[in-house]
Design a protein around this motif. Structure first.
Motif, PDB file in Angstrom:
ATOM      1  N   LEU A  60      14.835  11.201   7.555  1.00  0.00           N
ATOM      2  CA  LEU A  60      14.547  12.096   8.675  1.00  0.00           C
ATOM      3  C   LEU A  60      14.285  11.352   9.974  1.00  0.00           C
ATOM      4  O   LEU A  60      14.192  11.967  11.035  1.00  0.00           O
ATOM      5  N   GLY A  61      14.137  10.033   9.884  1.00  0.00           N
ATOM      6  CA  GLY A  61      13.793   9.273  11.078  1.00  0.00           C
ATOM      7  C   GLY A  61      12.341   9.430  11.474  1.00  0.00           C
ATOM      8  O   GLY A  61      11.984   9.254  12.642  1.00  0.00           O
ATOM      9  N   LEU A  62      11.498   9.755  10.506  1.00  0.00           N
ATOM     10  CA  LEU A  62      10.074   9.927  10.775  1.00  0.00           C
ATOM     11  C   LEU A  62       9.430   8.556  10.855  1.00  0.00           C
ATOM     12  O   LEU A  62       9.359   7.821   9.869  1.00  0.00           O
ATOM     13  N   ARG A  63       8.947   8.200  12.051  1.00  0.00           N
ATOM     14  CA  ARG A  63       8.389   6.878  12.273  1.00  0.00           C
ATOM     15  C   ARG A  63       7.065   6.964  13.011  1.00  0.00           C
ATOM     16  O   ARG A  63       6.681   8.029  13.479  1.00  0.00           O
ATOM     17  N   GLY A  64       6.414   5.808  13.129  1.00  0.00           N
ATOM     18  CA  GLY A  64       5.146   5.754  13.833  1.00  0.00           C
ATOM     19  C   GLY A  64       5.328   5.851  15.332  1.00  0.00           C
ATOM     20  O   GLY A  64       6.449   5.912  15.852  1.00  0.00           O
ATOM     21  N   GLU A  65       4.199   5.856  16.051  1.00  0.00           N
ATOM     22  CA  GLU A  65       4.250   6.008  17.497  1.00  0.00           C
ATOM     23  C   GLU A  65       4.991   4.856  18.159  1.00  0.00           C
ATOM     24  O   GLU A  65       5.597   5.037  19.218  1.00  0.00           O
ATOM     25  N   GLY A  66       4.962   3.677  17.551  1.00  0.00           N
ATOM     26  CA  GLY A  66       5.665   2.534  18.120  1.00  0.00           C
ATOM     27  C   GLY A  66       7.075   2.356  17.576  1.00  0.00           C
ATOM     28  O   GLY A  66       7.720   1.344  17.850  1.00  0.00           O
ATOM     29  N   GLY A  67       7.568   3.323  16.803  1.00  0.00           N
ATOM     30  CA  GLY A  67       8.910   3.241  16.240  1.00  0.00           C
ATOM     31  C   GLY A  67       8.969   2.517  14.917  1.00  0.00           C
ATOM     32  O   GLY A  67      10.046   2.342  14.351  1.00  0.00           O
ATOM     33  N   GLU A  68       7.829   2.071  14.398  1.00  0.00           N
ATOM     34  CA  GLU A  68       7.793   1.333  13.141  1.00  0.00           C
ATOM     35  C   GLU A  68       7.864   2.280  11.947  1.00  0.00           C
ATOM     36  O   GLU A  68       7.550   3.469  12.063  1.00  0.00           O
ATOM     37  N   ALA A  69       8.313   1.741  10.802  1.00  0.00           N
ATOM     38  CA  ALA A  69       8.368   2.533   9.586  1.00  0.00           C
ATOM     39  C   ALA A  69       6.945   2.900   9.148  1.00  0.00           C
ATOM     40  O   ALA A  69       6.019   2.105   9.277  1.00  0.00           O
ATOM     41  N   LEU A  70       6.786   4.110   8.658  1.00  0.00           N
ATOM     42  CA  LEU A  70       5.464   4.570   8.261  1.00  0.00           C
ATOM     43  C   LEU A  70       5.026   3.928   6.946  1.00  0.00           C
ATOM     44  O   LEU A  70       5.821   3.769   6.024  1.00  0.00           O
ATOM     45  N   GLN A  71       3.777   3.578   6.894  1.00  0.00           N
ATOM     46  CA  GLN A  71       3.193   3.051   5.661  1.00  0.00           C
ATOM     47  C   GLN A  71       2.743   4.217   4.793  1.00  0.00           C
ATOM     48  O   GLN A  71       2.076   5.127   5.257  1.00  0.00           O
ATOM     49  N   VAL A  72       3.132   4.167   3.525  1.00  0.00           N
ATOM     50  CA  VAL A  72       2.763   5.234   2.602  1.00  0.00           C
ATOM     51  C   VAL A  72       1.336   5.016   2.118  1.00  0.00           C
ATOM     52  O   VAL A  72       0.982   3.930   1.664  1.00  0.00           O
ATOM     53  N   ILE A  73       0.533   6.059   2.231  1.00  0.00           N
ATOM     54  CA  ILE A  73      -0.835   6.036   1.706  1.00  0.00           C
ATOM     55  C   ILE A  73      -0.901   7.033   0.559  1.00  0.00           C
ATOM     56  O   ILE A  73      -0.594   8.216   0.735  1.00  0.00           O
ATOM     57  N   THR A  74      -1.262   6.559  -0.600  1.00  0.00           N
ATOM     58  CA  THR A  74      -1.326   7.422  -1.771  1.00  0.00           C
ATOM     59  C   THR A  74      -2.669   8.145  -1.829  1.00  0.00           C
ATOM     60  O   THR A  74      -3.629   7.784  -1.122  1.00  0.00           O
ATOM     61  N   GLY A  75      -2.722   9.156  -2.676  1.00  0.00           N
ATOM     62  CA  GLY A  75      -3.961   9.884  -2.847  1.00  0.00           C
ATOM     63  C   GLY A  75      -5.090   8.991  -3.325  1.00  0.00           C
ATOM     64  O   GLY A  75      -6.241   9.157  -2.911  1.00  0.00           O
ATOM     65  N   ARG A  76      -4.761   8.020  -4.175  1.00  0.00           N
ATOM     66  CA  ARG A  76      -5.797   7.104  -4.659  1.00  0.00           C
ATOM     67  C   ARG A  76      -6.337   6.237  -3.525  1.00  0.00           C
ATOM     68  O   ARG A  76      -7.549   6.041  -3.392  1.00  0.00           O
ATOM     69  N   GLU A  77      -5.427   5.740  -2.671  1.00  0.00           N
ATOM     70  CA  GLU A  77      -5.862   4.934  -1.521  1.00  0.00           C
ATOM     71  C   GLU A  77      -6.660   5.782  -0.536  1.00  0.00           C
ATOM     72  O   GLU A  77      -7.633   5.312   0.067  1.00  0.00           O
ATOM     73  N   LEU A  78      -6.250   7.033  -0.386  1.00  0.00           N
ATOM     74  CA  LEU A  78      -6.977   7.925   0.514  1.00  0.00           C
ATOM     75  C   LEU A  78      -8.403   8.126   0.023  1.00  0.00           C
ATOM     76  O   LEU A  78      -9.351   8.155   0.805  1.00  0.00           O
ATOM     77  N   GLU A  79      -8.539   8.249  -1.288  1.00  0.00           N
ATOM     78  CA  GLU A  79      -9.867   8.421  -1.860  1.00  0.00           C
ATOM     79  C   GLU A  79     -10.713   7.172  -1.662  1.00  0.00           C
ATOM     80  O   GLU A  79     -11.919   7.250  -1.383  1.00  0.00           O
ATOM     81  N   GLU A  80     -10.084   6.003  -1.770  1.00  0.00           N
ATOM     82  CA  GLU A  80     -10.821   4.747  -1.620  1.00  0.00           C
ATOM     83  C   GLU A  80     -11.203   4.495  -0.167  1.00  0.00           C
ATOM     84  O   GLU A  80     -12.320   4.062   0.129  1.00  0.00           O
ATOM     85  N   ARG A  81     -10.272   4.770   0.754  1.00  0.00           N
ATOM     86  CA  ARG A  81     -10.535   4.487   2.162  1.00  0.00           C
ATOM     87  C   ARG A  81     -11.394   5.552   2.830  1.00  0.00           C
ATOM     88  O   ARG A  81     -12.123   5.272   3.768  1.00  0.00           O
ATOM     89  N   GLY A  82     -11.269   6.775   2.352  1.00  0.00           N
ATOM     90  CA  GLY A  82     -11.898   7.895   3.029  1.00  0.00           C
ATOM     91  C   GLY A  82     -10.890   8.565   3.943  1.00  0.00           C
ATOM     92  O   GLY A  82      -9.989   7.914   4.483  1.00  0.00           O
ATOM     93  N   ALA A  83     -11.028   9.863   4.087  1.00  0.00           N
ATOM     94  CA  ALA A  83     -10.054  10.633   4.854  1.00  0.00           C
ATOM     95  C   ALA A  83     -10.006  10.209   6.314  1.00  0.00           C
ATOM     96  O   ALA A  83      -8.935  10.164   6.935  1.00  0.00           O
ATOM     97  N   GLU A  84     -11.160   9.862   6.902  1.00  0.00           N
ATOM     98  CA  GLU A  84     -11.182   9.493   8.320  1.00  0.00           C
ATOM     99  C   GLU A  84     -10.386   8.220   8.569  1.00  0.00           C
ATOM    100  O   GLU A  84      -9.575   8.137   9.505  1.00  0.00           O
ATOM    101  N   GLU A  85     -10.590   7.211   7.732  1.00  0.00           N
ATOM    102  CA  GLU A  85      -9.858   5.946   7.891  1.00  0.00           C
ATOM    103  C   GLU A  85      -8.379   6.157   7.631  1.00  0.00           C
ATOM    104  O   GLU A  85      -7.527   5.637   8.374  1.00  0.00           O
ATOM    105  N   ALA A  86      -8.031   6.914   6.602  1.00  0.00           N
ATOM    106  CA  ALA A  86      -6.624   7.165   6.293  1.00  0.00           C
ATOM    107  C   ALA A  86      -5.950   7.949   7.414  1.00  0.00           C
ATOM    108  O   ALA A  86      -4.788   7.689   7.747  1.00  0.00           O
ATOM    109  N   ALA A  87      -6.661   8.879   8.016  1.00  0.00           N
ATOM    110  CA  ALA A  87      -6.082   9.670   9.102  1.00  0.00           C
ATOM    111  C   ALA A  87      -5.770   8.802  10.310  1.00  0.00           C
ATOM    112  O   ALA A  87      -4.778   9.027  11.014  1.00  0.00           O
TER     113      ALA A  87
END
Length: 525
Positions: free
Chosen positions: A202-229
């Motif tokens: 889809l060409g979905l990229r970050g604000e700087g045009g970089e490829a998006l890093q995938v964050i899994t549900g497990r990582e989201l739980e470890e980091r916390g929603a605020e940090e993951a967001a």
């Protein structure tokens, strides 16, 4: 990866389709609701291979269902067999199914032990399929009594990859969102490789045009929603509870959050979002009731068009208000200035009522239905706390009002002091100067970035119709004796009409010079 024609001759492929048809709570009958498209795809594949759920249930009646759970990522159904233990059909996320399997089906119809090396090979197959953008399910079986433990000691039958391509217009819609300052996030229950492949296509990229890093549900739980967001824009294997946490995290960061969803479990997040958008075709009743908007065609590009329409409607309302405020302010300034210096009034009360009847109704309504302004999706989003009329707009209203009032009072003074016209004739000059200024002021309501001749106002047929109606009524005011007498008007002569035309046109000329300057220097923002 085999065709359905091959599946008719492959025992394992037919077994996959059979288990997919059994382990389901969907139906190909549309009247029965809006099932998951993956469920429907499995049923359709089985039906095309001659394996239909209704026929299977005649010989393998369903005893009970273990519903899909976001925690286990698995679903199971128990089926009665003649002279054998019940058949347990299981499907779900490949990693979850493989973790519950101790055996694997062989092409010869038997079973073989599944060790860690074999499990790793199947996970590699899963990653390869997911990397192609396929949504992958694993299917397994066993024969056992219903002891409440359907996900133990399973026999893996195989993987199924389902192709769910994005609509062709989604990519362009995402680019339009990027230009509009709208950040699009992909939050899915699919596995990371599938999410990354879909985002890449889809060409979905970050604000700087970089490829998006995938964050899994497990990582989201470890980091916390605020940090993951803060760090992520692509989330995979996310539970419904984590979707709700993400929505709340972005809102806490000051973002306005719109969310799309279709499932029962999406209900809380849809209700929490500032704008919950439920799918109208495949969405559940719970999702449709929780959402603020129901998308009838389930198309993402429709959301972008809705944003375009919403911005256009807001802009039109704002322009209509600016038109009304500036015109009425001009009346107040003109009459107030004359009163302050004890000079004759340039407008009489009945004349003001007539002007308001014309220009506060027809042109204002026409401006409210203008077409989309040029570049409406290229401006950053408006602060939701911003007033309809900001300090900058009040300054514009003041400038327009002062310009029209100055031009009209100048025309009135010139008619009195230079042309030596009578009071009714001088009033006629100021009255028509004001009417001409208000009539041309409609054309000032264009975007500074737009073209003088071709813009959202000049292409608005309602605007021209309203101006024509006003011009017709002004002609009646000048030529129809009863109306002329009512408004205390008289013929000011050629010189007086010239002054009225110049006094009415001058604010338009100055305004257009200003709009051209602003459009060239600030890009029309």
């Amino acid at each position: 990866e085999r065709s359905l024609a091959d599946a008719l001759d492959e025992p394992l492929a037919r077994e996959l389709l059979r288990l997919g048809a059994l382990c389901s709570n969907a139906s190909l009958v549309q009247e029965l609701g809006s099932p998951d498209p993956m469920e429907v795809a499995l049923l359709e594949a089985g039906a095309r291979a001659g394996i239909e759920r209704e026929a299977l249930l005649l010989t393998l009646p369903e005893l009970r269902e273990e519903s899909f759970s976001a925690e286990t990522k698995l679903m199971a159904t128990y089926h009665q067999q003649e002279d054998a233990l019940p058949l347990v059909a299981v499907k779900g996320a490949p990693e979850a199914v493989l973790a519950a399997c101790s055996r694997v089906a062989t092409p010869q119809g038997g079973e073989a032990p599944l060790d860690e090396a074999g499990r790793a090979r199947w996970l590699e197959e899963n990653e390869a399929l997911a990397g192609e953008g396929l949504r992958v399910l694993a299917l397994a079986r066993k024969e056992a009594e219903d002891d409440g433990r359907p996900y133990q000691d399973l026999c893996l039958v195989g993987l199924v990859g389902l192709h769910d391509p994005p609509r062709t217009k989604v990519g362009e819609a995402l680019r339009a969102c990027r230009r509009a300052g709208i950040r699009v996030l992909l939050v899915t229950g699919d596995q990371p490789a599938t999410a990354a492949a879909v985002a890449g296509s889809l060409g979905l990229r970050g604000e700087g045009g970089e490829a998006l890093q995938v964050i899994t549900g497990r990582e989201l739980e470890e980091r916390g929603a605020e940090e993951a967001a803060r760090r992520g824009g692509l989330f995979a294997r996310v539970t419904p509870e984590q979707k709700l946490q993400l929505v709340a995290a972005y809102q806490a960061a000051g973002e306005v959050v719109a969310m799309t969803g279709d499932g029962v479990n999406d209900g809380p997040a849809l209700r929490q979002a500032d704008v919950g958008i439920a799918m109208g075709k495949r969405g559940t009743q719970v999702a449709r009731e929780a959402g603020a908007i129901v998308l009838r065609d389930d198309a993402f590009e429709t959301i972008v068009e809705a944003i375009r329409s919403g911005r256009t409607i807001f802009s039109n309302i704002r322009q209509a208000i600016l038109y009304l405020l500036s015109g009425n302010l001009a009346e107040i300034l003109a009459v107030g200035a004359a009163t302050a210096v004890a000079a004759p009034l340039p407008l009489l009360p009945l004349q003001i009522l007539f002007i308001n009847f014309l220009f506060d109704v027809f042109p204002a309504l026409a401006l409210a239905v203008s077409s989309a302004r040029e570049g409406v999706l290229e401006h950053p989003p408006r602060d939701p706390r911003e007033s309809i009329v900001t300090a900058r707009h009040w300054a514009v209203v003041g400038a327009y009002g002062a310009l029209i009032a100055t031009s009209v009072t100048s025309a009135f003074a010139y008619a009195h002091l230079v042309l030596r016209l009578s009071d009714p004739a001088a009033l006629t000059v100021s009255f028509f100067a004001f009417c001409f200024a208000r009539l041309l002021h409609v054309l000032n309501m264009r975007s500074p970035k737009s073209n003088l001749l071709i813009n959202e106002v000049t292409t608005n047929g309602y605007a021209w119709a309203s101006m024509a109606a006003c011009a017709l009524l002004l002609t009646l005011a000048a030529t129809f004796p009863p109306l002329t007498r009512l408004l205390h008007l008289s013929d000011p002569g050629a010189a007086g009409w010239s002054v009225a035309l110049i006094g009415g046109a001058l604010p338009f000329v100055v305004s257009q010079l200003y709009l051209g300057l602003v459009g060239g220097r600030r890009g029309g923002d």
